[in-house]
Write a protein that holds these residues in place. Structure first.
Motif, PDB file in Angstrom:
ATOM      1  N   ARG A 394       0.852  -1.180   0.000  1.00  0.00           N
ATOM      2  CA  ARG A 394       0.000   0.000   0.000  1.00  0.00           C
ATOM      3  C   ARG A 394       0.891   1.234   0.000  1.00  0.00           C
ATOM      4  N   VAL A 395       0.491   2.262  -0.759  1.00  0.00           N
ATOM      5  CA  VAL A 395       1.292   3.469  -0.907  1.00  0.00           C
ATOM      6  C   VAL A 395       0.452   4.679  -0.520  1.00  0.00           C
ATOM      7  N   PHE A 396       1.021   5.548   0.300  1.00  0.00           N
ATOM      8  CA  PHE A 396       0.388   6.806   0.674  1.00  0.00           C
ATOM      9  C   PHE A 396       1.255   7.935   0.124  1.00  0.00           C
ATOM     10  N   VAL A 397       0.660   8.796  -0.680  1.00  0.00           N
ATOM     11  CA  VAL A 397       1.419   9.875  -1.328  1.00  0.00           C
ATOM     12  C   VAL A 397       1.019  11.205  -0.705  1.00  0.00           C
ATOM     13  N   TYR A 398       1.985  11.834  -0.042  1.00  0.00           N
ATOM     14  CA  TYR A 398       1.766  13.150   0.558  1.00  0.00           C
ATOM     15  C   TYR A 398       1.846  14.204  -0.533  1.00  0.00           C
ATOM     16  N   GLU A 399       1.228  15.346  -0.302  1.00  0.00           N
ATOM     17  CA  GLU A 399       1.187  16.387  -1.328  1.00  0.00           C
ATOM     18  C   GLU A 399       2.598  16.905  -1.633  1.00  0.00           C
ATOM     19  N   PRO A 400       2.901  17.200  -2.893  1.00  0.00           N
ATOM     20  CA  PRO A 400       4.236  17.694  -3.251  1.00  0.00           C
ATOM     21  C   PRO A 400       4.479  19.092  -2.710  1.00  0.00           C
ATOM     22  N   ALA A 401       5.752  19.377  -2.467  1.00  0.00           N
ATOM     23  CA  ALA A 401       6.133  20.721  -2.021  1.00  0.00           C
ATOM     24  C   ALA A 401       5.797  21.742  -3.102  1.00  0.00           C
ATOM     25  N   ALA A 402       5.562  22.970  -2.685  1.00  0.00           N
ATOM     26  CA  ALA A 402       5.186  24.028  -3.633  1.00  0.00           C
ATOM     27  C   ALA A 402       6.360  24.918  -4.011  1.00  0.00           C
ATOM     28  N   GLN A 403       7.410  24.939  -3.181  1.00  0.00           N
ATOM     29  CA  GLN A 403       8.504  25.861  -3.460  1.00  0.00           C
ATOM     30  C   GLN A 403       9.193  25.525  -4.784  1.00  0.00           C
ATOM     31  N   GLY A 404       9.456  26.548  -5.569  1.00  0.00           N
ATOM     32  CA  GLY A 404      10.118  26.370  -6.853  1.00  0.00           C
ATOM     33  C   GLY A 404       9.238  25.778  -7.931  1.00  0.00           C
ATOM     34  N   ALA A 405       7.933  25.665  -7.664  1.00  0.00           N
ATOM     35  CA  ALA A 405       7.046  25.010  -8.633  1.00  0.00           C
ATOM     36  C   ALA A 405       7.043  25.707  -9.981  1.00  0.00           C
ATOM     37  N   ALA A 406       7.238  27.004  -9.994  1.00  0.00           N
ATOM     38  CA  ALA A 406       7.189  27.754 -11.250  1.00  0.00           C
ATOM     39  C   ALA A 406       8.471  27.630 -12.064  1.00  0.00           C
ATOM     40  N   THR A 407       9.502  27.008 -11.494  1.00  0.00           N
ATOM     41  CA  THR A 407      10.793  26.945 -12.184  1.00  0.00           C
ATOM     42  C   THR A 407      10.950  25.702 -13.052  1.00  0.00           C
ATOM     43  N   HIS A 408       9.976  24.786 -13.012  1.00  0.00           N
ATOM     44  CA  HIS A 408      10.080  23.556 -13.794  1.00  0.00           C
ATOM     45  C   HIS A 408       8.667  23.051 -14.081  1.00  0.00           C
ATOM     46  N   ALA A 409       8.577  21.940 -14.798  1.00  0.00           N
ATOM     47  CA  ALA A 409       7.270  21.391 -15.174  1.00  0.00           C
ATOM     48  C   ALA A 409       6.696  20.598 -14.006  1.00  0.00           C
ATOM     49  N   GLN A 410       6.083  21.300 -13.061  1.00  0.00           N
ATOM     50  CA  GLN A 410       5.607  20.711 -11.814  1.00  0.00           C
ATOM     51  C   GLN A 410       4.373  19.838 -12.028  1.00  0.00           C
ATOM     52  N   LEU A 411       4.426  18.631 -11.461  1.00  0.00           N
ATOM     53  CA  LEU A 411       3.273  17.737 -11.441  1.00  0.00           C
ATOM     54  C   LEU A 411       2.347  18.117 -10.288  1.00  0.00           C
ATOM     55  N   THR A 412       1.073  17.864 -10.447  1.00  0.00           N
ATOM     56  CA  THR A 412       0.134  18.066  -9.351  1.00  0.00           C
ATOM     57  C   THR A 412       0.055  16.800  -8.497  1.00  0.00           C
ATOM     58  N   HIS A 413      -0.472  16.964  -7.314  1.00  0.00           N
ATOM     59  CA  HIS A 413      -0.689  15.833  -6.421  1.00  0.00           C
ATOM     60  C   HIS A 413      -1.576  14.784  -7.097  1.00  0.00           C
ATOM     61  N   GLY A 414      -2.640  15.249  -7.720  1.00  0.00           N
ATOM     62  CA  GLY A 414      -3.562  14.335  -8.379  1.00  0.00           C
ATOM     63  C   GLY A 414      -2.922  13.562  -9.516  1.00  0.00           C
ATOM     64  N   GLU A 415      -2.069  14.225 -10.298  1.00  0.00           N
ATOM     65  CA  GLU A 415      -1.398  13.543 -11.411  1.00  0.00           C
ATOM     66  C   GLU A 415      -0.476  12.439 -10.908  1.00  0.00           C
ATOM     67  N   ILE A 416       0.220  12.707  -9.811  1.00  0.00           N
ATOM     68  CA  ILE A 416       1.132  11.705  -9.265  1.00  0.00           C
ATOM     69  C   ILE A 416       0.349  10.493  -8.760  1.00  0.00           C
ATOM     70  N   VAL A 417      -0.694  10.758  -7.996  1.00  0.00           N
ATOM     71  CA  VAL A 417      -1.496   9.660  -7.442  1.00  0.00           C
ATOM     72  C   VAL A 417      -2.140   8.854  -8.565  1.00  0.00           C
ATOM     73  N   ALA A 418      -2.633   9.532  -9.589  1.00  0.00           N
ATOM     74  CA  ALA A 418      -3.265   8.834 -10.714  1.00  0.00           C
ATOM     75  C   ALA A 418      -2.261   7.934 -11.430  1.00  0.00           C
ATOM     76  N   ARG A 419      -1.017   8.402 -11.586  1.00  0.00           N
ATOM     77  CA  ARG A 419      -0.010   7.596 -12.272  1.00  0.00           C
ATOM     78  C   ARG A 419       0.350   6.361 -11.438  1.00  0.00           C
ATOM     79  N   VAL A 420       0.466   6.534 -10.126  1.00  0.00           N
ATOM     80  CA  VAL A 420       0.769   5.403  -9.262  1.00  0.00           C
ATOM     81  C   VAL A 420      -0.368   4.379  -9.319  1.00  0.00           C
ATOM     82  N   ALA A 421      -1.608   4.852  -9.303  1.00  0.00           N
ATOM     83  CA  ALA A 421      -2.764   3.949  -9.408  1.00  0.00           C
ATOM     84  C   ALA A 421      -2.775   3.240 -10.753  1.00  0.00           C
ATOM     85  N   GLN A 422      -2.479   3.981 -11.815  1.00  0.00           N
ATOM     86  CA  GLN A 422      -2.450   3.408 -13.164  1.00  0.00           C
ATOM     87  C   GLN A 422      -1.413   2.291 -13.266  1.00  0.00           C
ATOM     88  N   ALA A 423      -0.342   2.405 -12.466  1.00  0.00           N
ATOM     89  CA  ALA A 423       0.704   1.381 -12.475  1.00  0.00           C
ATOM     90  C   ALA A 423       0.300   0.137 -11.689  1.00  0.00           C
TER      91      ALA A 423
END
Length: 479
Positions: A394-423
């Motif tokens: 079982r995997v629990f994914v905490y929300e990603p940090a927000a600092q520096g989010a504008a400096t790169h192609a930041q993923l959202t919390h939902g996108e990460i969780v969806a990808r883990v579920a898809q796997a």
């Protein structure tokens, strides 16, 4: 003469270690940061290193000689008043790698670099040298800088009495104004190269980009120095054979130095073999194949340089207690094993999960993960989530940090969780630590093992969840 120094971003493991070195050298040190949490907060308190929060121009002491600015994305003059005041102050400004370069210029440096394992490898190296120095004398008592908080040695930085200076070398940029890899400042005499694997994809988009600074590091290493390199990292297999100078190789299974007859357990035992000769019988409490690999690498370097005897090496390894946040057990008061791994990259997360599965194969594995580093939050690394949690129940994914989010192609919390579920993983998003603690209290079973994976604070869950386990499943006391 340097009398005073101020560290902006002092709560980084590297920054705090360098601050200690300056303080030990007689410099008056102050600092500042924003979010400060264990183990660095404990280290700063133990070393009596004062700091202010939050960042503010008024934190900088009047007339300070040197200002050391960290690499955190928030430490830029456009958005940080303290950094802007630093640049306007007229004081000398350096990154901590530049400070280390000044401190080590006349020493026999041993730089430990690589994608993963370098903090543990550097700590092992120091611990072995210190242990041998207690018998052999001051000549091999090392100075050192480690970019993590170890249990052994007893601190992350210290001036020793000998000429050796062990430096953990990081490939990440030196500062927000200096793109050079930190380790390129360290004028290495000797080099211990841990496994290489593509990391920091926000800085090094391709494997070739990632390997480039390591090639530059090798070119800087003294020609009469010793280079010891691991053969077993994903990128090591191609990179190491192309090193154009004599080297010593190592690995768990491949290289001039290897481990044989490995017997896994609470105390794992194996034989260290060098150039086909059985050199030492070793035992360790450290978990996982990567830990044996680290030990073999340190043995390869120390025994090649004849800095310790095989017997001294084996005795030191038996007393090595490891690194904080590197698979250290979070509580002895519960029957549920709970460990914290440093989950800053794919390879580090995978090695931690593999180690827990190796030592606790019959337990249900719960992974609590925080995508804290830029690499985990970057869209270019999305495929990492397809396989990184292999072995977790079982995997629990905490929300990603927000600092520096504008400096790169930041993923959202939902996108990460969806990808883990898809796997195909059983995954749950968590953002409220209090709600997560309530969930854990209801779902924990006596056959569980818990692994935290983060380079951040996980909203306090690292400290709080073990208390839940202690309450629900206390470890039985002696009869």
């Amino acid at each position: 003469m340097l009398r005073t120094a101020h560290f902006i971003g002092i709560a980084g493991a590297g920054m705090s270690a360098v601050a200690k070195l300056l303080k030990d050298g007689g410099v008056t040190v102050t600092g500042s940061d924003e979010h400060v949490y264990p183990p660095v907060s404990d280290f700063l308190a133990a070393q009596a290193l004062p700091y202010a929060t939050p960042y503010a121009a008024g934190n900088i002491p009047a007339g300070v000689d040197l200002i050391v600015i960290g690499k955190n994305a928030k430490l830029v003059p456009e958005t940080n008043a303290e950094v802007a005041a630093a640049f306007a102050s007229g004081a000398r400004i350096q990154s901590f790698p530049e400070v280390l370069a000044d401190l080590t210029r006349d020493r026999q440096t041993i730089v430990v670099a690589g994608a993963y394992g370098k903090s543990t490898t550097a700590s092992l190296l120091v611990h072995c040298l210190q242990s041998a120095a207690a018998q052999a004398g001051d000549a091999i008592d090392p100075s050192f800088f480690i970019g993590a908080i170890p249990f052994t040695p007893a601190t992350s930085a210290r001036f020793g009495r000998g000429d050796l200076f062990v430096l953990e070398g990081d490939e990440y940029p030196s500062s927000n104004t200096d793109p050079r890899s930190k380790f390129l400042h360290y004028h290495p005499r000797h080099l211990l190269l841990a496994p290489l694997a593509h990391d920091h994809v926000n800085v090094f988009p391709t494997p070739e980009d990632y390997l480039r600074p390591f090639g530059e590091l090798l070119a800087l290493t003294a020609q009469d120095g010793t280079v010891v390199a691991c053969l077993e990292g994903d990128l090591s297999r191609d990179f190491v054979p192309r090193i154009g100078r004599p080297i010593v190789t190592y690995g768990l299974h491949a290289g001039d130095f290897v481990a044989t007859d490995v017997r896994w357990g609470e105390r794992t035992r194996f034989a260290l073999v060098g150039h086909g000769k059985r050199l030492a019988e070793v035992e360790t409490t450290q978990l996982g194949e990567h830990s044996i690999q680290n030990i073999v690498g340190v043995g390869a370097f120390l025994l090649t340089r004849a800095l310790v005897s095989p017997e001294q090496f084996a005795a030191a390894i038996a007393t090595f207690r490891g690194i904080r946040r590197r698979l250290d057990r979070k509580s002895e008061k519960t029957s549920i094993p709970i460990f914290e791994g440093f989950g800053s990259s794919y390879e580090k997360a995978r090695s931690a999960i593999a180690a827990i599965k190796r030592h606790f194969p019959a337990r249900r594995l719960l992974v609590v993960f925080e995508p804290h580093t830029f690499s985990w939050r970057n869209r270019n690394a999305l495929a990492w989530y397809d396989t990184v949690f292999a072995g977790a129940d079982r995997v629990f994914v905490y929300e990603p940090a927000a600092q520096g989010a504008a400096t790169h192609a930041q993923l959202t919390h939902g996108e990460i969780v969806a990808r883990v579920a898809q796997a195909g993983f059983d995954v749950q998003a968590i953002s409220d630590p209090k709600a997560a603690l309530a969930d854990f209290a209801s779902l924990l079973r006596p056959d569980d093992v818990v692994l935290f994976l983060s380079s951040g604070g996980l909203g306090g869950l690292i400290e709080q969840l073990p208390r839940v386990a202690e309450e629900k499943f206390p470890r039985p006391g002696p009869p």
